[in-house]
Design a protein around this motif. Structure first.
Motif, PDB file in Angstrom:
ATOM      1  N   ILE A  52       0.843  -1.192   0.000  1.00 13.84           N
ATOM      2  CA  ILE A  52       0.000   0.000   0.000  1.00 13.84           C
ATOM      3  C   ILE A  52       0.883   1.249   0.000  1.00 13.84           C
ATOM      4  O   ILE A  52       1.780   1.382   0.829  1.00 13.84           O
ATOM      5  CB  ILE A  52      -0.924   0.004   1.230  1.00 13.84           C
ATOM      6  N   GLN A  53       0.610   2.177  -0.928  1.00 15.79           N
ATOM      7  CA  GLN A  53       1.408   3.396  -1.036  1.00 15.79           C
ATOM      8  C   GLN A  53       0.657   4.633  -0.569  1.00 15.79           C
ATOM      9  O   GLN A  53       1.269   5.550  -0.031  1.00 15.79           O
ATOM     10  CB  GLN A  53       1.866   3.602  -2.485  1.00 15.79           C
ATOM     11  N   ASN A  54      -0.656   4.670  -0.780  1.00 12.58           N
ATOM     12  CA  ASN A  54      -1.445   5.851  -0.445  1.00 12.58           C
ATOM     13  C   ASN A  54      -2.692   5.456   0.337  1.00 12.58           C
ATOM     14  O   ASN A  54      -3.272   4.396   0.102  1.00 12.58           O
ATOM     15  CB  ASN A  54      -1.874   6.598  -1.712  1.00 12.58           C
ATOM     16  N   LEU A  55      -3.095   6.335   1.235  1.00  9.52           N
ATOM     17  CA  LEU A  55      -4.372   6.193   1.932  1.00  9.52           C
ATOM     18  C   LEU A  55      -5.172   7.458   1.654  1.00  9.52           C
ATOM     19  O   LEU A  55      -4.819   8.544   2.125  1.00  9.52           O
ATOM     20  CB  LEU A  55      -4.161   6.015   3.438  1.00  9.52           C
ATOM     21  N   THR A  56      -6.229   7.322   0.872  1.00 10.01           N
ATOM     22  CA  THR A  56      -7.042   8.481   0.526  1.00 10.01           C
ATOM     23  C   THR A  56      -8.086   8.738   1.606  1.00 10.01           C
ATOM     24  O   THR A  56      -8.233   7.962   2.553  1.00 10.01           O
ATOM     25  CB  THR A  56      -7.727   8.260  -0.831  1.00 10.01           C
ATOM     26  N   GLU A  57      -8.824   9.821   1.462  1.00  6.13           N
ATOM     27  CA  GLU A  57      -9.774  10.205   2.498  1.00  6.13           C
ATOM     28  C   GLU A  57     -10.894   9.178   2.644  1.00  6.13           C
ATOM     29  O   GLU A  57     -11.338   8.571   1.672  1.00  6.13           O
ATOM     30  CB  GLU A  57     -10.354  11.588   2.204  1.00  6.13           C
ATOM     31  N   PHE A  58     -11.305   8.972   3.879  1.00  9.72           N
ATOM     32  CA  PHE A  58     -12.413   8.080   4.252  1.00  9.72           C
ATOM     33  C   PHE A  58     -12.159   6.618   3.866  1.00  9.72           C
ATOM     34  O   PHE A  58     -13.102   5.859   3.666  1.00  9.72           O
ATOM     35  CB  PHE A  58     -13.732   8.545   3.620  1.00  9.72           C
ATOM     36  N   THR A  59     -10.900   6.209   3.774  1.00  9.09           N
ATOM     37  CA  THR A  59     -10.597   4.824   3.406  1.00  9.09           C
ATOM     38  C   THR A  59     -11.238   3.833   4.367  1.00  9.09           C
ATOM     39  O   THR A  59     -11.711   2.774   3.960  1.00  9.09           O
ATOM     40  CB  THR A  59      -9.071   4.600   3.388  1.00  9.09           C
ATOM     41  N   PHE A  60     -11.278   4.177   5.654  1.00 11.12           N
ATOM     42  CA  PHE A  60     -11.782   3.244   6.663  1.00 11.12           C
ATOM     43  C   PHE A  60     -13.086   3.742   7.295  1.00 11.12           C
ATOM     44  O   PHE A  60     -13.425   3.364   8.415  1.00 11.12           O
ATOM     45  CB  PHE A  60     -10.727   3.041   7.756  1.00 11.12           C
ATOM     46  N   ALA A  61     -13.802   4.576   6.570  1.00 13.73           N
ATOM     47  CA  ALA A  61     -14.974   5.242   7.147  1.00 13.73           C
ATOM     48  C   ALA A  61     -16.077   4.277   7.562  1.00 13.73           C
ATOM     49  O   ALA A  61     -16.891   4.601   8.429  1.00 13.73           O
ATOM     50  CB  ALA A  61     -15.529   6.263   6.149  1.00 13.73           C
ATOM     51  N   GLU A  62     -16.125   3.084   6.957  1.00 12.51           N
ATOM     52  CA  GLU A  62     -17.180   2.124   7.284  1.00 12.51           C
ATOM     53  C   GLU A  62     -16.876   1.315   8.541  1.00 12.51           C
ATOM     54  O   GLU A  62     -17.730   0.585   9.037  1.00 12.51           O
ATOM     55  CB  GLU A  62     -17.398   1.167   6.103  1.00 12.51           C
ATOM     56  N   LEU A  63     -15.667   1.429   9.056  1.00 14.60           N
ATOM     57  CA  LEU A  63     -15.249   0.601  10.197  1.00 14.60           C
ATOM     58  C   LEU A  63     -15.472   1.364  11.502  1.00 14.60           C
ATOM     59  O   LEU A  63     -14.531   1.721  12.213  1.00 14.60           O
ATOM     60  CB  LEU A  63     -13.776   0.206  10.032  1.00 14.60           C
ATOM     61  N   TRP A  64     -16.706   1.584  11.845  1.00 13.21           N
ATOM     62  CA  TRP A  64     -17.057   2.453  12.968  1.00 13.21           C
ATOM     63  C   TRP A  64     -16.538   1.938  14.305  1.00 13.21           C
ATOM     64  O   TRP A  64     -16.279   2.719  15.209  1.00 13.21           O
ATOM     65  CB  TRP A  64     -18.584   2.609  13.053  1.00 13.21           C
ATOM     66  N   ASN A  65     -16.411   0.628  14.454  1.00 15.92           N
ATOM     67  CA  ASN A  65     -16.019   0.049  15.742  1.00 15.92           C
ATOM     68  C   ASN A  65     -14.582  -0.451  15.775  1.00 15.92           C
ATOM     69  O   ASN A  65     -14.188  -1.143  16.714  1.00 15.92           O
ATOM     70  CB  ASN A  65     -16.965  -1.102  16.104  1.00 15.92           C
ATOM     71  N   LEU A  66     -13.793  -0.104  14.755  1.00 14.99           N
ATOM     72  CA  LEU A  66     -12.412  -0.581  14.694  1.00 14.99           C
ATOM     73  C   LEU A  66     -11.599  -0.027  15.862  1.00 14.99           C
ATOM     74  O   LEU A  66     -11.624   1.169  16.143  1.00 14.99           O
ATOM     75  CB  LEU A  66     -11.768  -0.163  13.371  1.00 14.99           C
ATOM     76  N   GLN A  67     -10.859  -0.915  16.525  1.00 11.27           N
ATOM     77  CA  GLN A  67     -10.030  -0.521  17.660  1.00 11.27           C
ATOM     78  C   GLN A  67      -8.539  -0.663  17.379  1.00 11.27           C
ATOM     79  O   GLN A  67      -7.728   0.006  18.009  1.00 11.27           O
ATOM     80  CB  GLN A  67     -10.397  -1.364  18.891  1.00 11.27           C
ATOM     81  N   GLU A  68      -8.183  -1.527  16.432  1.00 11.76           N
ATOM     82  CA  GLU A  68      -6.762  -1.782  16.151  1.00 11.76           C
ATOM     83  C   GLU A  68      -6.545  -1.837  14.645  1.00 11.76           C
ATOM     84  O   GLU A  68      -7.147  -2.654  13.955  1.00 11.76           O
ATOM     85  CB  GLU A  68      -6.338  -3.098  16.806  1.00 11.76           C
ATOM     86  N   LEU A  69      -5.678  -0.953  14.143  1.00 12.77           N
ATOM     87  CA  LEU A  69      -5.375  -0.876  12.712  1.00 12.77           C
ATOM     88  C   LEU A  69      -3.864  -0.994  12.527  1.00 12.77           C
ATOM     89  O   LEU A  69      -3.103  -0.143  12.981  1.00 12.77           O
ATOM     90  CB  LEU A  69      -5.882   0.446  12.133  1.00 12.77           C
TER      91      LEU A  69
END
Length: 528
Positions: free
Chosen positions: A257-274
């Motif tokens: 992975i080279q880039n992370l654009t805006e809202f890449t993880f927006a659906e993961l509302w309960n994510l605690q560890e990335l």
């Protein structure tokens, strides 16, 4: 006498009856044994899978505790002979143990098992755990697990799987863990996972996944942990993780992975560890982590990040563990860290920053304060190890010596040089000693190495008040002021000088010419 004969007759009859009964039992047992051997040789489903004595059998199973039919609950099977057809009669033998709850297959010969043995699973409706290892299963076909309603765990590691077809894992209402690590998975159908309401852990470690289709996980809405470590994923977007609103942990380490654009993880509302360590990350949008209000741990170590957007952590104010080791960061400002600064002070928090390219300036002042206020031993040890670079010294080719380390190399902001604090005293406070190198003291290799690495200092060993602030960089749209050499005039000045000289000469000539004219008029008038 008569009574004695009667008793003897009765005893004789009883003995005869007992002998006949014993003979009948032996004959019956012998017939059963013969029938069992005949059925084993015929390969029919009557064979007890836990009691196979034929060495030529394609599958051998060891059942714990019992070999009796319909009694075993755990079986470990070895597949020795290759080329078993999908409809081979050996799979019918699993009907002899219908209450099996745990089943594993270890393939001992390469190519001996190239598919999920669905025919065997049809007889095992009470099965809770299945493990298949070392097979050559290229495709997981639709409904491969025969709608096993009691299945809770399935492990298919090291089976050379490449494709997960539509409904490969479908109608498994109680499955919680699915392990597909160390395969060769390239493609995942968007309907590969269907009707898996209790699936909580999905493992894809060590595969060849490059892209994930939008909606791939839409039917795994109760998934808690997704492991995509050690793949070749290079692109993510907002739709990649649709359906994973309950996900707690996402592991994306060791991808491309080279880039992370805006809202890449927006659906993961309960994510605690990335976990995003060991990628090729160079750019992260300021809003890449927006929506992760529950995020507690973020790993960005071993990437190629040179800077972070100032508002990157605004949307993840719950962060208490951040790993930024082994990047190319030149600065990490107070504005960067301010949204989560208070979270980094408790004992169980972590901020790891070693092995970056920090520049020794006032943007690192906050590290001193955090070092004194945090109770986290890990954070303290990391801050103690953070280094920064002075501008690298330059070796003069003319004099073959190293100029002073701090001599006009740092771009000091003159506003911080107050009375009593000059650049010379600043050098003294920062423990920079002037050392002149005599010709020949510094080898060419050493000089090149130093010029590349610069002078490294431990940040916390530099007093915070002596860290210089860099000047504001002039915008490229501003016109730089002209620098005029005091000796050699520029071209316009030369033209001006020439014009000025001409005028000066004319002015000097004007009085002489007027005097001559007046004198001529006077002379003519006087003599006429």
């Amino acid at each position: 006498i008569t009574m004695g004969r009667r008793i003897a007759g009765i005893i004789y009859i009883l003995i005869t009856f007992a002998l006949v009964n014993e003979m009948s039992i032996n004959v019956y047992a012998r017939d059963n044994n013969n029938k069992r051997r005949t059925k084993e040789k015929s390969g029919g489903f009557q064979k007890n899978i836990c009691d196979i004595t034929d060495r030529d059998s394609k599958v051998h199973c060891y059942c714990e505790n019992t070999r009796e039919p319909r009694n075993a609950t755990k079986a470990e099977c070895w597949v020795f002979n290759g080329g078993i057809p999908r409809d081979d009669l050996i799979w019918q033998s699993f009907a002899s143990q219908p209450i099996l709850q745990t089943l594993s297959f270890n393939v001992r010969v390469d190519g001996a098992l190239g598919y999920i043995p669905t025919k065997a699973l049809l007889y095992l409706q009470r099965l809770r755990s299945i493990n298949i290892k070392y097979g050559n299963i290229v495709d997981v076909t639709p409904f491969a697990f025969a709608n096993l309603t009691n299945l809770k765990e399935a492990s298919l590691s090291q089976n050379q799987i490449e494709n997960l077809q539509q409904y490969a894992f479908a109608h498994l209402p109680n499955i919680t863990t699915l392990n597909l690590e160390e395969n060769m998975i390239i493609d995942i159908d968007t309907e590969a996972f269907f009707d898996l309401p209790k699936l909580q852990k999905l493992v894809f470690t060590k595969n060849n996944i490059t892209t994930i289709r939008n909606g791939t996980f839409q039917h795994t809405f109760n998934l808690l942990e997704l492991d995509l470590n050690k793949n070749n994923i290079y692109h993510l977007n907002r739709r990649t993780f649709d359906g994973l609103a309950n996900l707690r942990k996402l592991d994306l380490r060791k991808n491309r992975i080279q880039n992370l654009t805006e809202f890449t993880f927006a659906e993961l509302w309960n994510l605690q560890e990335l976990l995003l360590g060991k990628n090729d990350l160079r750019y992260i949008s300021e809003r890449a982590f927006d929506g992760l209000s529950q995020l507690r741990k973020l790993s960005l170590d071993d990437n190629k990040l040179a800077s972070l957007p100032s508002g990157l952590f605004e949307g993840v104010r719950g962060l208490s563990s951040v790993d930024l080791r082994s990047n190319e960061l030149h600065a990490l400002t107070f504005d960067n860290i301010k949204p989560i600064l208070d979270n980094l002070k408790p004992q169980n928090s972590n901020l790891l920053l070693e092995e970056n390219n920090f520049v020794c300036d006032c943007r690192l002042k906050w590290m001193h304060s955090l070092r004194n206020e945090t109770k986290s031993q890990n954070t303290k040890e990391s801050l103690d190890s953070v280094t920064c670079k002075m501008d690298p010294p330059i070796v003069s080719s003319a004099y073959n010596k190293m100029p002073d380390a701090m001599d006009d190399k740092l771009d000091y902001n003159q506003d911080i040089l107050h009375a009593g604090l000059t650049i010379e005293t600043l050098n003294d406070k920062m423990n920079v000693t002037e050392k002149k190198t005599l010709p020949g003291d510094l080898s060419k290799d050493d000089a090149n190495e130093i010029s590349k690495k610069g002078v490294k200092r431990t940040v916390l060993k530099i007093p915070a008040e002596t860290l210089p602030c860099p000047r504001e960089v002039i915008k490229t749209t501003e016109i730089p002021p002209y620098i005029v050499d005091p000796v050699i005039p520029i071209q316009n000045e030369m033209k001006t000088f020439r014009f000025h000289d001409t005028n000066s000469a004319y002015v000097k000539l004007r009085p002489s010419f007027g005097f001559v004219v007046l004198w001529s008029i006077f002379f003519r008038f006087f003599f006429t």
